[in-house]
Design an enzyme around this catalytic site. Sequence first.
Site, short mmCIF file in Angstrom:
data_model
loop_
_atom_site.label_atom_id
_atom_site.label_comp_id
_atom_site.label_asym_id
_atom_site.label_seq_id
_atom_site.Cartn_x
_atom_site.Cartn_y
_atom_site.Cartn_z
N ASP A 144 -1.89 -0.66 10.17
CA ASP A 144 -2.19 -0.77 8.80
C ASP A 144 -2.95 -1.93 8.37
O ASP A 144 -3.26 -2.09 7.14
CB ASP A 144 -0.75 -0.77 8.11
CG ASP A 144 -0.23 0.70 7.95
OD1 ASP A 144 -0.80 1.52 7.92
OD2 ASP A 144 1.06 0.74 7.69
N LYS A 184 0.86 -1.22 0.06
CA LYS A 184 0.07 -0.08 0.01
C LYS A 184 0.88 1.45 0.03
O LYS A 184 2.10 1.14 0.53
CB LYS A 184 -0.85 0.12 1.42
CG LYS A 184 -0.25 0.12 2.48
CD LYS A 184 -0.37 1.62 3.03
CE LYS A 184 0.47 1.81 4.34
NZ LYS A 184 0.85 3.18 4.63
#
Length: 316
Positions: free
Chosen positions: A141, A11
Amino acid sequence: MHSYTLIAPAKINLYLEIVGDRPDGYHELVMIMQSVGLSDRLTLRPNGAEEFRLYCADPRVPADNTNLAYRAATLMAGQFPKVFANLGGVDISIEKNIPIAAGLAGGSADAAAVLVGLDLVWNLGLTRPELQALAARLGSDIPFCVAGGTAMATGRGEILDPLPDLDGLWVVLAKYNSLAVSTYWAYSAYRECFQENYISSPEGVRSRLSEVSSGNLVRAIARKDGVAIGQLLHNDLEKVVLPEYSLVVELREVLARSGGLGTMMSGSGPTVFTLCRSREEAIAIRDNARQVLPDPDLEFWVAPLCTSGIQVSSEM
């Protein structure tokens, strides 16, 4: 029980703002996260033993409880002790493609893949919110990595609101292989330098989050306006990382001069990315930057933005 191979995308942050401090010691954040088609592959194979064994060809990847993927497995065993006792553990093989210590959530993606994989191997039937709640116990995350796509993340990063998918755009990513930036250091340094600007009241925090959620970047994402998105990229951590890492500054400048829609450091770095209209544009930018910076320690990747997080591989 079946074995499963899972795809775990990296990401990037299209937006990262540090709003203030939280009572739990973390920062209050507002981020826009985006999955990228640079992915690790994890295979989970039932081993018939009451243990987990982790394998990775990269010697920098630990095979013990310091690895988030291993910790994800032990969390699941603790959460479902009867299932673990009845069905046993798994061997976890990681094919590492996401660079390590790069600000790309590679370890978090691997942990998310283990949570999803054990749900499948043990036939638990967990919902995505249930998996994300477990993920939040491991790291900020990881809930995003479970679902992936495009999302606004608030709190310490674990509260997610999906945004429209940004399929069709590409990125070129670049990182010096031997260079790592400590996430803990980056956030601590930011606090030391900018704490006086933090928003302290709960009302002020809510107001700021509302401003971002209805702001120009979110509107540009809804329109799939790549030009506007590229112009609105933002990362507060650049304020502390760039002054300390001249190589990252130079890399950022070279990529920005090479074209594309916008260039920024991802997360706490040191990876830098350029958002691109197409694969061909990303390859051209990569080739130009490689020519300007012909350092064998500098690695590049070209990947599309992707619309999902952990997926079961079709190549079982």
